[in-house]
Design an enzyme around this catalytic site. Sequence first.
Site, PDB file in Angstrom:
ATOM      1  N   LYS A 253      12.905  12.734  15.888  1.00 35.08           N
ATOM      2  CA  LYS A 253      13.872  12.888  16.858  1.00 35.08           C
ATOM      3  C   LYS A 253      13.471  11.584  17.773  1.00 35.08           C
ATOM      4  CE  LYS A 253      16.298  16.141  19.774  1.00 35.08           C
ATOM      5  NZ  LYS A 253      15.897  15.937  20.974  1.00 35.08           N
ATOM      6  N   ARG A 254      12.180  11.366  18.067  1.00 31.03           N
ATOM      7  CA  ARG A 254      11.688  10.351  18.788  1.00 31.03           C
ATOM      8  C   ARG A 254      12.275   8.949  18.325  1.00 31.03           C
ATOM      9  NH1 ARG A 254      10.446   7.000  22.623  1.00 31.03           N
ATOM     10  NH2 ARG A 254       8.667   5.510  22.037  1.00 31.03           N
TER      11      ARG A 254
END
Length: 482
Positions: A253-254
Amino acid sequence: MALVRTRFAPSPSGFLHLGNARTALFAFLYARKTNGRFILRIEDTDQERLVPGSEASIYEDLKWLNLNWDEGPDIGGPLGPYRCSERYDVYKVQLKRLQKATRVYRCFCTTEQLDQDRALLSSQKKLIKYVGRCLNISDAESEKRAATENFVWRMHIPPGDPVVVNDVIRGKVEMSRDVIGDFVLGRASGVPVFLFANAIDDAVQEMTHVIRGEDHLSNTFRQVLIYQALGHEPPVFVHLPMIGSEGGGKLSKREGSLSIGDLRKEGFIPAGILNYLALLGWSPGDTAQTGEKFSLKELSERFDLERVHKGRALFDYQKLRFLNQQHLNDLSLEELAKLAPPRKPGLEGIWKDAIALVRQDAATLEELYRIDAFLAAPDLKSSPSATTILKGENPKKALQEGLSLFEKAVAGNQPAEVALKESIQAAGKTVGIKGKDLFFPFRVALTGVEAGPELVPLAKILGSSEIISRLKNAIEFTASNT
Ligand code: GLU
């Protein structure tokens, strides 16, 4: 060869992130390499996914990256408009043409019906596709029901040879017509679905190369059928492999949500980001002589589609930092100071000298602000280094002796940096210590830590009264640090 026309066609449903910035870059580079045209088209037909402000931020990020376009919603061009929501008339005309050329029919099936069909097909382990319930409704009945019922337009795909896409990266790929099934082109209101609008725009805006993420490949087969029915030559397709995570698998996600705006805030510069993105899935060939550092201009000269990799490109944050640092190294202190101006008042006069002390270790502009920690007086009470280093008689004596010599020297107009160097040495001799035993107490007294920028040039920036005040504080601290 016809003039190359490539496009970047973002949906304004979020910010420009790494993946679509790379798509934009590859389309840009190919257009520049071939002296073609790079077009920006905003695909905003899916009103539900629109995020206010994202169109403006896409322009801003692309401009910041220097990926300038030759035609686009903001600057116009000969084949506009370039915002899909302004092109409904075009889609209507083309839908009519398609209806004349092939079987396009109204489908009145409700969402519930379609869900049930899907569930049944899935339980029977059959291909999930439209079951054809509305295919044989007569034109007259279809017309009549259209007055009162909601519907979508579907394109009929009769059995036939597999659909072939000749992709520059993946070669020849095929999909059976049976798998494709009758697909939706648009809604009753005339609003097209994405894949129809996208194909029409690429056709009528005369795109020669469609460069985009591999996730669109399944659309491409359907789009080829649309082109064929309309008698358009399909563009050359270039489906870029996805970007994967360093640890394998999809981007976390990051990483995945890493937007150009985030990178900008973290202090990455356009040249570093672009260089990194270019190498994320493309190889420049033999870099034994040149290394991997390339400017946008160099990339525009070197880029080719043949060297785009087939495999997933792995995101590598350290490499991004490394390349960014190399591009930062090209900048003068003036340029750096402009890009990373002081954040605290009163530092304007010394700022260039200050960042000069940390630039060789800074991979991002943000890391230049590490110098702020040294420009402010250290809080010795909360410094572990101070507690250990500023203990015992010798450090205290050395600091006292150093301070008194330093005060005399600067009173005699010696520059602070010369005075500090000489006072430390002389104090060492008097107290009988040298090396780390001598330098660490001074370093910790002045900065609070053992590692950091060189003391002498730092002393020049700090000036004599600041040095005196820090030395006095440290001497006071030694009294309490027993
Ligand atoms: N609007 C599409 C997207 O943002 C782009 C499709 C394309 O490049 O063909 O994914």
